[in-house]
Design a protein around this motif. Structure first.
Motif, PDB file in Angstrom:
ATOM      1  N   TYR A   1       0.838  -1.198   0.000  1.00  0.00           N
ATOM      2  CA  TYR A   1       0.000   0.000   0.000  1.00  0.00           C
ATOM      3  C   TYR A   1       0.876   1.253   0.000  1.00  0.00           C
ATOM      4  O   TYR A   1       1.796   1.377   0.807  1.00  0.00           O
ATOM      5  CB  TYR A   1      -0.916   0.013   1.227  1.00  0.00           C
ATOM      6  N   PRO A   2       0.626   2.192  -0.919  1.00  0.00           N
ATOM      7  CA  PRO A   2       1.482   3.392  -1.003  1.00  0.00           C
ATOM      8  C   PRO A   2       1.312   4.296   0.212  1.00  0.00           C
ATOM      9  O   PRO A   2       0.195   4.574   0.656  1.00  0.00           O
ATOM     10  CB  PRO A   2       0.982   4.072  -2.290  1.00  0.00           C
TER      11      PRO A   2
ATOM     12  N   ALA B   1      -0.723   7.705  -0.474  1.00  0.00           N
ATOM     13  CA  ALA B   1      -2.083   7.672  -1.041  1.00  0.00           C
ATOM     14  C   ALA B   1      -2.964   8.647  -0.270  1.00  0.00           C
ATOM     15  O   ALA B   1      -3.161   8.511   0.933  1.00  0.00           O
ATOM     16  CB  ALA B   1      -2.652   6.256  -0.953  1.00  0.00           C
TER      17      ALA B   1
ATOM     18  N   VAL C   1      -5.818  -0.424  -4.270  1.00  0.00           N
ATOM     19  CA  VAL C   1      -5.170   0.485  -5.207  1.00  0.00           C
ATOM     20  C   VAL C   1      -4.549  -0.304  -6.360  1.00  0.00           C
ATOM     21  O   VAL C   1      -4.299  -1.507  -6.251  1.00  0.00           O
ATOM     22  CB  VAL C   1      -4.068   1.318  -4.516  1.00  0.00           C
TER      23      VAL C   1
ATOM     24  N   LYS D   1      -0.731   4.002 -11.132  1.00  0.00           N
ATOM     25  CA  LYS D   1      -0.247   3.321  -9.938  1.00  0.00           C
ATOM     26  C   LYS D   1      -0.559   4.157  -8.691  1.00  0.00           C
ATOM     27  O   LYS D   1      -0.308   5.361  -8.654  1.00  0.00           O
ATOM     28  CB  LYS D   1       1.264   3.103 -10.043  1.00  0.00           C
ATOM     29  N   GLY D   2      -1.121   3.505  -7.683  1.00  0.00           N
ATOM     30  CA  GLY D   2      -1.475   4.183  -6.444  1.00  0.00           C
ATOM     31  C   GLY D   2      -2.889   4.720  -6.415  1.00  0.00           C
ATOM     32  O   GLY D   2      -3.376   5.107  -5.357  1.00  0.00           O
TER      33      GLY D   2
END
Length: 392
Positions: free
Chosen positions: A287-288, A291, A298, A305-306
């Motif tokens: 998980y970023p 975010a 995601v 991406k993200g």
């Protein structure tokens, strides 16, 4: 921002507002708005307006094909329409207003009846037929099931009725299950923590794919004694939102709110230990950190991406993995069917427990879909073998 969705003289148009909300309307061939239909769809809630738009455009095409007008159509005409869209036999001219689509099933006919009732009641308030409105405004005496569904049912004196709704017959449906061992095979096939989490949550939680992709981090209360006070064990809150960036939304719409940073209300669903394990694996590895949208699922690759993961993306991941494993196309809803069947077996056929575990509105629905013997069930086969042995 607008996007054309359906070809034809009349078409459904999707409208994206600056707030992120999406609404639907119906346009003429020249691009002008069909005013009566637009006014009705504006009065519908989110999610419902999309379904009603597609049902209504079919009906309006039929009116034009028959040379009728929404302001003067009769109840008998509408009953004839309900018979036409539900008929298996197409007739000598087919269904030119529906472009060769399949006939409506029982659920679609029920929804169509509700859509047409609302539309023509709206039309009567804008110059339409008052006689037709009176037909739709009639009431009936409540049944026992009506009283059971309502709190203080003894106080109910009358119920609304719909002359277009077809007689509902109890019919046993056989839901499609995922292939044998699909969960374990998919779990081993996926190298991404996100994808493993998806398989685990769909199988253990019985979530619809729109519910799963619509989760926000704030909806998850995965520790004992959460501050919401609505469930002592780990659980999640399924909240219907109209402005999710990935356009996913829950089907059910219980009231929910956020108080002091804690979600309360919505549909509460318990979380298994495996769900919690895969959640922490995903959050700590993929998980970023930056975010800002607050959504749980995601995209992991590509130019987006993200960003929040859409339901279409989740379906594609399952489909590709299913074909790689030679399991065929895998629909995420199959795991919901499997979940319901397993809960019903574990609860000794108690449909109320299965209803609450999976978030169905009625135990009757659970009984119609899952409450029947499976011819492949070992217990079913053992019972038959015993009968046959006694006969011999």
């Amino acid at each position: 921002m607008a996007r054309r969705l359906v070809l034809g003289d009349l078409r459904v148009q999707e409208l994206e507002h600056s707030s992120g909300r999406v609404s639907y309307t119906i346009l003429e061939a020249d691009g002008s708005v069909r005013r009566l239909a637009d006014g009705f769809l504006r009065s519908c809630s989110g999610g419902t307006d999309r379904t009603y738009a597609y049902l209504l455009v079919d009906h309006l095409r039929w009116l034009e094909f028959e040379g009728l007008a929404a302001e003067t159509v009769s109840l008998q005409d509408l009953k004839r329409y309900m018979g036409a869209v539900g008929a298996e036999f197409r007739g000598p001219y087919g269904r030119p207003w529906r472009q060769g689509k399949r006939p409506y099933g029982q659920s679609a006919l029920d929804t169509t009846a509700a859509c047409l009732k609302g539309f023509y009641l709206h039309a009567s308030a804008h110059g339409g037929s008052r006689e037709l409105a009176e037909e739709f405004s009639r009431t009936r005496l409540p049944t026992k099931s009506d009283r059971r569904r309502h709190f203080l049912g003894h106080a109910i004196q009358e119920m609304p009725t719909n002359p277009l709704r077809p007689t509902r017959t109890v019919r046993r449906r056989h839901p499609k299950m995922p292939p044998e061992g699909a969960r374990g095979a998919l779990y081993e096939e996926f190298h991404s923590a996100r994808d493993r989490m998806m398989v685990t949550w769909l199988a253990d939680g019985g979530f619809r794919i729109g519910e799963f992709c619509g989760f926000h981090l704030i909806d998850l209360h995965l520790r004992e004694g959460a501050a919401c006070g609505e469930c002592r064990g780990p659980h999640v809150h399924i909240c219907h939102r109209e402005v999710n960036p990935n356009r996913s939304r829950a089907k059910t719409k219980p009231e929910w709110t956020i108080r002091d940073g804690v979600v309360t209300g919505g549909a509460v669903r318990r979380a298994s230990p495996a769900m919690i394990h895969t959640y922490f694996d995903y959050m700590t590895t993929e998980y970023p950190r930056d975010a800002g949208h607050g959504m749980l699922m995601v995209q992991l690759h590509g130019k987006n991406k993200g960003q929040p993961w859409s339901t279409a993306g989740a379906r594609q991941v399952l489909n590709r993995a299913g074909y790689r494993l030679q399991l065929g196309k895998i629909n995420p809803h199959e795991f919901r069917h499997l979940f319901a069947t397993n809960v019903l077996d574990a609860a000794d056929g108690n449909t109320l427990i299965a209803r609450d575990a999976g978030g169905w509105a009625s135990a009757t629905t659970v009984d119609e879909i899952y409450g029947h013997a499976d011819v492949h069930d070992p217990k079913f086969a053992a019972a038959l073998d015993r009968v046959w042995e006694e006969q011999r």
